[in-house]
Design a protein around this motif. Sequence first.
Motif, PDB file in Angstrom:
ATOM      1  N   GLU A  34       0.803  -1.231   0.000  1.00  0.00           N
ATOM      2  CA  GLU A  34       0.000   0.000   0.000  1.00  0.00           C
ATOM      3  C   GLU A  34       0.838   1.285   0.000  1.00  0.00           C
ATOM      4  N   PRO A  35       1.859   1.413   0.843  1.00  0.00           N
ATOM      5  CA  PRO A  35       2.656   2.656   0.775  1.00  0.00           C
ATOM      6  C   PRO A  35       3.318   2.860  -0.585  1.00  0.00           C
ATOM      7  N   TRP A  36       3.736   1.790  -1.227  1.00  0.00           N
ATOM      8  CA  TRP A  36       4.384   1.914  -2.533  1.00  0.00           C
ATOM      9  C   TRP A  36       3.392   2.352  -3.596  1.00  0.00           C
ATOM     10  N   LYS A  37       2.137   1.933  -3.466  1.00  0.00           N
ATOM     11  CA  LYS A  37       1.111   2.408  -4.395  1.00  0.00           C
ATOM     12  C   LYS A  37       0.956   3.917  -4.273  1.00  0.00           C
ATOM     13  N   ALA A  38       0.980   4.414  -3.051  1.00  0.00           N
ATOM     14  CA  ALA A  38       0.865   5.855  -2.830  1.00  0.00           C
ATOM     15  C   ALA A  38       2.068   6.595  -3.416  1.00  0.00           C
ATOM     16  N   VAL A  39       3.246   6.019  -3.264  1.00  0.00           N
ATOM     17  CA  VAL A  39       4.456   6.639  -3.831  1.00  0.00           C
ATOM     18  C   VAL A  39       4.351   6.701  -5.346  1.00  0.00           C
ATOM     19  N   LEU A  40       3.924   5.613  -5.964  1.00  0.00           N
ATOM     20  CA  LEU A  40       3.787   5.590  -7.422  1.00  0.00           C
ATOM     21  C   LEU A  40       2.734   6.583  -7.905  1.00  0.00           C
ATOM     22  N   CYS A  42       1.956   9.401  -6.433  1.00  0.00           N
ATOM     23  CA  CYS A  42       2.573  10.736  -6.320  1.00  0.00           C
ATOM     24  C   CYS A  42       3.579  10.973  -7.446  1.00  0.00           C
ATOM     25  N   GLN A  43       4.359   9.964  -7.765  1.00  0.00           N
ATOM     26  CA  GLN A  43       5.329  10.117  -8.846  1.00  0.00           C
ATOM     27  C   GLN A  43       4.626  10.368 -10.175  1.00  0.00           C
ATOM     28  N   ALA A  44       3.563   9.640 -10.445  1.00  0.00           N
ATOM     29  CA  ALA A  44       2.820   9.832 -11.695  1.00  0.00           C
ATOM     30  C   ALA A  44       2.216  11.232 -11.741  1.00  0.00           C
ATOM     31  N   GLU A  45       1.685  11.683 -10.624  1.00  0.00           N
ATOM     32  CA  GLU A  45       1.124  13.034 -10.583  1.00  0.00           C
ATOM     33  C   GLU A  45       2.210  14.081 -10.782  1.00  0.00           C
ATOM     34  N   TRP A  46       3.371  13.865 -10.179  1.00  0.00           N
ATOM     35  CA  TRP A  46       4.474  14.820 -10.328  1.00  0.00           C
ATOM     36  C   TRP A  46       4.918  14.908 -11.786  1.00  0.00           C
ATOM     37  N   VAL A  47       5.046  13.775 -12.448  1.00  0.00           N
ATOM     38  CA  VAL A  47       5.442  13.775 -13.863  1.00  0.00           C
ATOM     39  C   VAL A  47       4.401  14.510 -14.702  1.00  0.00           C
ATOM     40  N   GLN A  87      -2.712  24.847 -11.353  1.00  0.00           N
ATOM     41  CA  GLN A  87      -2.142  23.513 -11.587  1.00  0.00           C
ATOM     42  C   GLN A  87      -1.364  23.027 -10.371  1.00  0.00           C
ATOM     43  N   THR A  88      -0.634  23.920  -9.737  1.00  0.00           N
ATOM     44  CA  THR A  88       0.130  23.532  -8.547  1.00  0.00           C
ATOM     45  C   THR A  88      -0.808  23.124  -7.425  1.00  0.00           C
ATOM     46  N   ARG A  89      -1.846  23.915  -7.200  1.00  0.00           N
ATOM     47  CA  ARG A  89      -2.823  23.600  -6.153  1.00  0.00           C
ATOM     48  C   ARG A  89      -3.513  22.250  -6.426  1.00  0.00           C
ATOM     49  N   ASP A  90      -3.954  22.045  -7.656  1.00  0.00           N
ATOM     50  CA  ASP A  90      -4.659  20.810  -8.004  1.00  0.00           C
ATOM     51  C   ASP A  90      -3.755  19.585  -7.884  1.00  0.00           C
ATOM     52  N   SER A  91      -2.533  19.701  -8.378  1.00  0.00           N
ATOM     53  CA  SER A  91      -1.607  18.571  -8.303  1.00  0.00           C
ATOM     54  C   SER A  91      -1.241  18.263  -6.851  1.00  0.00           C
ATOM     55  N   THR A  92      -1.025  19.300  -6.068  1.00  0.00           N
ATOM     56  CA  THR A  92      -0.710  19.085  -4.652  1.00  0.00           C
ATOM     57  C   THR A  92      -1.858  18.392  -3.945  1.00  0.00           C
ATOM     58  N   ALA A  93      -3.075  18.800  -4.231  1.00  0.00           N
ATOM     59  CA  ALA A  93      -4.248  18.167  -3.617  1.00  0.00           C
ATOM     60  C   ALA A  93      -4.345  16.696  -4.010  1.00  0.00           C
ATOM     61  N   ARG A  94      -4.047  16.376  -5.257  1.00  0.00           N
ATOM     62  CA  ARG A  94      -4.105  14.974  -5.695  1.00  0.00           C
ATOM     63  C   ARG A  94      -3.003  14.135  -5.069  1.00  0.00           C
ATOM     64  N   MET A  95      -1.873  14.771  -4.731  1.00  0.00           N
ATOM     65  CA  MET A  95      -0.764  14.014  -4.124  1.00  0.00           C
ATOM     66  C   MET A  95      -0.968  13.778  -2.634  1.00  0.00           C
ATOM     67  N   MET A  96      -1.837  14.551  -2.014  1.00  0.00           N
ATOM     68  CA  MET A  96      -2.049  14.411  -0.566  1.00  0.00           C
ATOM     69  C   MET A  96      -2.953  13.263  -0.237  1.00  0.00           C
TER      70      MET A  96
END
Length: 96
Positions: A34-40, A42-47, A87-96
Amino acid sequence: MYSYRSHDWLSALSGPETWRSNAPAADVMQVAIEPWKAVLKCQAEWVGYVSRRAQSDFELSSRFRGCRTPAEVAQVQSEYWQTAIDQTRDSTARMM
């Protein structure tokens, strides 16, 4: 007192009660994944975020070329920064 068995090496590390009370291996693996799914995620959202920002940066110069007055330049800049903030606000919200 607990007697150590060669095939039960984890018991020596975590104690006999802990070893016997642990969930089955499949459950433990699911919890570990589960933690690795969250990391992936976040990485996909960051890209995606970096890609969207780069695209916006590339488009900015062509938008500036179309400006004829200082007011148009100011409008393009304002739109650019508003889009960056959104875009920064939306991406940050999706990563949280």
